[in-house]
Design a protein around this motif. Structure first.
Motif, PDB file in Angstrom:
ATOM      1  N   LYS A 152       0.822  -1.207   0.000  1.00  0.00           N
ATOM      2  CA  LYS A 152       0.000   0.000   0.000  1.00  0.00           C
ATOM      3  C   LYS A 152       0.864   1.269   0.000  1.00  0.00           C
ATOM      4  CE  LYS A 152      -4.327  -1.196  -0.093  1.00  0.00           C
ATOM      5  NZ  LYS A 152      -5.152  -0.767  -1.256  1.00  0.00           N
ATOM      6  N   ILE A 153       1.976   1.226   0.725  1.00  0.00           N
ATOM      7  CA  ILE A 153       2.879   2.385   0.763  1.00  0.00           C
ATOM      8  C   ILE A 153       3.484   2.630  -0.614  1.00  0.00           C
ATOM      9  CG2 ILE A 153       5.070   3.250   1.679  1.00  0.00           C
ATOM     10  CD1 ILE A 153       4.390   1.788   4.307  1.00  0.00           C
ATOM     11  N   TYR A 154       3.946   1.557  -1.246  1.00  0.00           N
ATOM     12  CA  TYR A 154       4.538   1.693  -2.576  1.00  0.00           C
ATOM     13  C   TYR A 154       3.516   2.180  -3.592  1.00  0.00           C
ATOM     14  CZ  TYR A 154       8.735  -0.813  -1.005  1.00  0.00           C
ATOM     15  OH  TYR A 154       9.884  -1.185  -0.354  1.00  0.00           O
ATOM     16  N   GLU A 155       2.288   1.676  -3.495  1.00  0.00           N
ATOM     17  CA  GLU A 155       1.240   2.124  -4.417  1.00  0.00           C
ATOM     18  C   GLU A 155       0.948   3.603  -4.208  1.00  0.00           C
ATOM     19  OE1 GLU A 155      -3.324   1.086  -5.879  1.00  0.00           O
ATOM     20  OE2 GLU A 155      -2.571   0.216  -4.015  1.00  0.00           O
ATOM     21  N   GLY A 156       0.928   4.025  -2.951  1.00  0.00           N
ATOM     22  CA  GLY A 156       0.698   5.434  -2.644  1.00  0.00           C
ATOM     23  C   GLY A 156       1.763   6.338  -3.224  1.00  0.00           C
ATOM     24  N   ARG A 157       2.956   5.774  -3.412  1.00  0.00           N
ATOM     25  CA  ARG A 157       4.060   6.548  -4.007  1.00  0.00           C
ATOM     26  C   ARG A 157       4.060   6.455  -5.529  1.00  0.00           C
ATOM     27  NH1 ARG A 157       9.441   5.508  -0.286  1.00  0.00           N
ATOM     28  NH2 ARG A 157       8.763   6.731   1.512  1.00  0.00           N
ATOM     29  N   GLY A 158       3.106   5.697  -6.069  1.00  0.00           N
ATOM     30  CA  GLY A 158       3.026   5.562  -7.515  1.00  0.00           C
ATOM     31  C   GLY A 158       3.886   4.469  -8.103  1.00  0.00           C
ATOM     32  N   ASP A 159       4.508   3.665  -7.242  1.00  0.00           N
ATOM     33  CA  ASP A 159       5.366   2.577  -7.717  1.00  0.00           C
ATOM     34  C   ASP A 159       4.547   1.279  -7.758  1.00  0.00           C
ATOM     35  OD1 ASP A 159       7.356   0.798  -8.356  1.00  0.00           O
ATOM     36  OD2 ASP A 159       8.795   1.534  -6.869  1.00  0.00           O
ATOM     37  N   ILE A 160       3.767   1.130  -8.820  1.00  0.00           N
ATOM     38  CA  ILE A 160       2.863  -0.016  -8.939  1.00  0.00           C
ATOM     39  C   ILE A 160       3.634  -1.331  -9.069  1.00  0.00           C
ATOM     40  CG2 ILE A 160       1.051  -1.085 -10.336  1.00  0.00           C
ATOM     41  CD1 ILE A 160       0.145   1.339  -8.729  1.00  0.00           C
ATOM     42  N   ASP A 161       4.746  -1.293  -9.790  1.00  0.00           N
ATOM     43  CA  ASP A 161       5.540  -2.514  -9.955  1.00  0.00           C
ATOM     44  C   ASP A 161       6.011  -3.054  -8.609  1.00  0.00           C
ATOM     45  OD1 ASP A 161       5.270  -2.612 -12.671  1.00  0.00           O
ATOM     46  OD2 ASP A 161       7.113  -1.497 -13.084  1.00  0.00           O
ATOM     47  N   ALA A 162       6.541  -2.168  -7.759  1.00  0.00           N
ATOM     48  CA  ALA A 162       7.018  -2.585  -6.433  1.00  0.00           C
ATOM     49  C   ALA A 162       5.854  -3.055  -5.569  1.00  0.00           C
ATOM     50  CB  ALA A 162       7.761  -1.444  -5.748  1.00  0.00           C
ATOM     51  N   ALA A 163       4.732  -2.337  -5.655  1.00  0.00           N
ATOM     52  CA  ALA A 163       3.544  -2.698  -4.874  1.00  0.00           C
ATOM     53  C   ALA A 163       3.049  -4.083  -5.256  1.00  0.00           C
ATOM     54  CB  ALA A 163       2.443  -1.666  -5.093  1.00  0.00           C
ATOM     55  N   CYS A 164       3.056  -4.356  -6.548  1.00  0.00           N
ATOM     56  CA  CYS A 164       2.583  -5.647  -7.046  1.00  0.00           C
ATOM     57  C   CYS A 164       3.565  -6.763  -6.688  1.00  0.00           C
ATOM     58  CB  CYS A 164       2.409  -5.564  -8.554  1.00  0.00           C
ATOM     59  SG  CYS A 164       1.451  -6.920  -9.244  1.00  0.00           S
ATOM     60  N   ASP A 165       4.844  -6.496  -6.887  1.00  0.00           N
ATOM     61  CA  ASP A 165       5.862  -7.521  -6.633  1.00  0.00           C
ATOM     62  C   ASP A 165       5.901  -7.952  -5.173  1.00  0.00           C
ATOM     63  OD1 ASP A 165       6.596  -7.559  -9.275  1.00  0.00           O
ATOM     64  OD2 ASP A 165       8.269  -6.157  -9.034  1.00  0.00           O
ATOM     65  N   ILE A 166       5.646  -7.008  -4.250  1.00  0.00           N
ATOM     66  CA  ILE A 166       5.802  -7.302  -2.823  1.00  0.00           C
ATOM     67  C   ILE A 166       4.749  -8.291  -2.324  1.00  0.00           C
ATOM     68  CG2 ILE A 166       4.358  -5.496  -1.791  1.00  0.00           C
ATOM     69  CD1 ILE A 166       7.923  -6.357  -0.671  1.00  0.00           C
ATOM     70  N   ILE A 167       3.565  -8.314  -2.969  1.00  0.00           N
ATOM     71  CA  ILE A 167       2.528  -9.262  -2.517  1.00  0.00           C
ATOM     72  C   ILE A 167       2.245 -10.358  -3.542  1.00  0.00           C
ATOM     73  CG2 ILE A 167       1.410  -7.591  -0.998  1.00  0.00           C
ATOM     74  CD1 ILE A 167      -0.810  -7.360  -3.118  1.00  0.00           C
ATOM     75  N   GLN A 168       2.953 -10.308  -4.656  1.00  0.00           N
ATOM     76  CA  GLN A 168       2.697 -11.243  -5.746  1.00  0.00           C
ATOM     77  C   GLN A 168       2.766 -12.707  -5.318  1.00  0.00           C
ATOM     78  OE1 GLN A 168       1.238 -11.537  -8.918  1.00  0.00           O
ATOM     79  NE2 GLN A 168       2.751 -10.104  -9.731  1.00  0.00           N
ATOM     80  N   ASP A 169       3.797 -13.043  -4.559  1.00  0.00           N
ATOM     81  CA  ASP A 169       4.040 -14.446  -4.231  1.00  0.00           C
ATOM     82  C   ASP A 169       3.646 -14.818  -2.797  1.00  0.00           C
ATOM     83  OD1 ASP A 169       5.112 -15.040  -6.786  1.00  0.00           O
ATOM     84  OD2 ASP A 169       6.996 -14.079  -6.204  1.00  0.00           O
ATOM     85  N   VAL A 170       2.757 -14.023  -2.202  1.00  0.00           N
ATOM     86  CA  VAL A 170       2.239 -14.358  -0.871  1.00  0.00           C
ATOM     87  C   VAL A 170       1.062 -15.308  -1.070  1.00  0.00           C
ATOM     88  CG1 VAL A 170       1.268 -13.483   1.281  1.00  0.00           C
ATOM     89  CG2 VAL A 170       2.947 -12.111   0.019  1.00  0.00           C
ATOM     90  N   HIS A 171       1.238 -16.556  -0.684  1.00  0.00           N
ATOM     91  CA  HIS A 171       0.215 -17.577  -0.945  1.00  0.00           C
ATOM     92  C   HIS A 171      -0.785 -17.658   0.216  1.00  0.00           C
ATOM     93  CE1 HIS A 171       2.442 -18.870  -4.463  1.00  0.00           C
ATOM     94  NE2 HIS A 171       3.542 -18.904  -3.730  1.00  0.00           N
ATOM     95  N   VAL A 172      -1.597 -16.605   0.323  1.00  0.00           N
ATOM     96  CA  VAL A 172      -2.531 -16.512   1.445  1.00  0.00           C
ATOM     97  C   VAL A 172      -3.565 -17.630   1.462  1.00  0.00           C
ATOM     98  CG1 VAL A 172      -2.323 -14.033   1.827  1.00  0.00           C
ATOM     99  CG2 VAL A 172      -3.923 -14.883   0.125  1.00  0.00           C
ATOM    100  N   GLU A 173      -3.810 -18.210   0.293  1.00  0.00           N
ATOM    101  CA  GLU A 173      -4.828 -19.269   0.227  1.00  0.00           C
ATOM    102  C   GLU A 173      -4.437 -20.486   1.062  1.00  0.00           C
ATOM    103  OE1 GLU A 173      -1.977 -20.080  -3.171  1.00  0.00           O
ATOM    104  OE2 GLU A 173      -2.851 -18.340  -2.154  1.00  0.00           O
ATOM    105  N   THR A 174      -3.160 -20.597   1.415  1.00  0.00           N
ATOM    106  CA  THR A 174      -2.696 -21.740   2.213  1.00  0.00           C
ATOM    107  C   THR A 174      -2.521 -21.388   3.691  1.00  0.00           C
ATOM    108  OG1 THR A 174      -0.324 -21.277   1.880  1.00  0.00           O
ATOM    109  CG2 THR A 174      -1.445 -22.597   0.197  1.00  0.00           C
ATOM    110  N   TYR A 175      -2.754 -20.124   4.064  1.00  0.00           N
ATOM    111  CA  TYR A 175      -2.499 -19.668   5.432  1.00  0.00           C
ATOM    112  C   TYR A 175      -3.686 -19.989   6.342  1.00  0.00           C
ATOM    113  CZ  TYR A 175       1.534 -16.966   3.773  1.00  0.00           C
ATOM    114  OH  TYR A 175       2.747 -16.591   3.235  1.00  0.00           O
ATOM    115  N   GLY A 176      -3.439 -20.781   7.343  1.00  0.00           N
ATOM    116  CA  GLY A 176      -4.503 -21.166   8.264  1.00  0.00           C
ATOM    117  C   GLY A 176      -4.853 -20.106   9.289  1.00  0.00           C
ATOM    118  N   SER A 177      -3.968 -19.128   9.477  1.00  0.00           N
ATOM    119  CA  SER A 177      -4.195 -18.117  10.517  1.00  0.00           C
ATOM    120  C   SER A 177      -5.013 -16.924  10.022  1.00  0.00           C
ATOM    121  CB  SER A 177      -2.853 -17.620  11.062  1.00  0.00           C
ATOM    122  OG  SER A 177      -2.043 -17.123  10.021  1.00  0.00           O
TER     123      SER A 177
END
Length: 212
Positions: free
Chosen positions: A97-122
């Motif tokens: 969200k911070i990176y997106e707010g700065r206009g850096d969409i690539d960084a914003a996307c890359d930082i959460i791209q590989d977070v596999h939340v679908e497997t997170y039990g918590s």
């Protein structure tokens, strides 16, 4: 730590980070976190307690750079630890969200791209669904439609049919309409429109479309 006195170790670790916070010494806090992680990484309860404590400090940071540094240090602390996977996902989201707010969409996307939340039990089902929507949204913004499609396949379409998921369902199928429009797949677009039209609460449809 060497005596396996977990209770004392946790209290000492918490006292250290609280002292840094009270002194507003954010650089020292980052150093203390790194040291605690290095020395106590095998003691789960200590890491869980310290991470929970310091995450409450994020909004107290004096400026954006201090906030980013603290989030990054916390992110490094929870990296690869299943027992704080929920915190890891939230930290990645904050940074995005911070990176997106700065206009850096690539960084914003890359930082959460590989977070596999679908497997997170918590994480709750709602948190997982909203996280996947965010991953899709950022990929659409940078016109990475292949990645957006990959992220969309992680969405549990049975879950978004449940009560309380109306807004998620509408946003998901609205984005899929955009994808299929690019793909020139009229049949799939119609299927998505049908899913949206099948929602009984028409006022919810209007509100969600307005904010999508």
């Amino acid at each position: 730590r060497l005596s396996n006195d977990v209770t004392s170790l946790k209290e000492v670790s918490l006292h250290i980070v609280r002292l840094c916070k009270d002194k507003a010494d954010w650089a020292k806090l980052n150093s203390a976190l790194a040291l605690i992680n290095k020395r106590s990484s095998l003691v789960k309860s200590v890491i869980v307690a310290v991470v929970a404590e310091v995450m409450d400090y994020i909004d107290s940071t004096p400026n954006a750079e201090a906030k980013i540094d603290l989030i990054k240090t916390l992110k490094d602390t929870v990296e690869g630890k299943i027992y704080v996977e929920g915190e890891s996902a939230r930290l990645h989201f904050m940074l995005s969200k911070i990176y997106e707010g700065r206009g850096d969409i690539d960084a914003a996307c890359d930082i959460i791209q590989d977070v596999h939340v679908e497997t997170y039990g918590s994480l709750t089902k709602k948190e997982k669904a909203e996280y996947i929507l965010e991953q899709m949204r950022l990929n659409f913004i940078r016109k990475d439609y292949i990645r957006a499609l990959i992220q969309s396949r992680k969405m549990n379409t049975k879950t978004i049919e449940e009560d309380g998921f109306t807004a998620v369902k509408i946003k998901f199928y609205t984005m899929m309409v955009d994808y299929h429009a690019v793909d020139k797949n009229t049949w799939e677009m119609c299927q998505c429109f049908y899913k949206i039209a099948s929602i009984a609460d028409r006022s919810a449809v209007g509100d969600a479309v307005a904010t999508a």
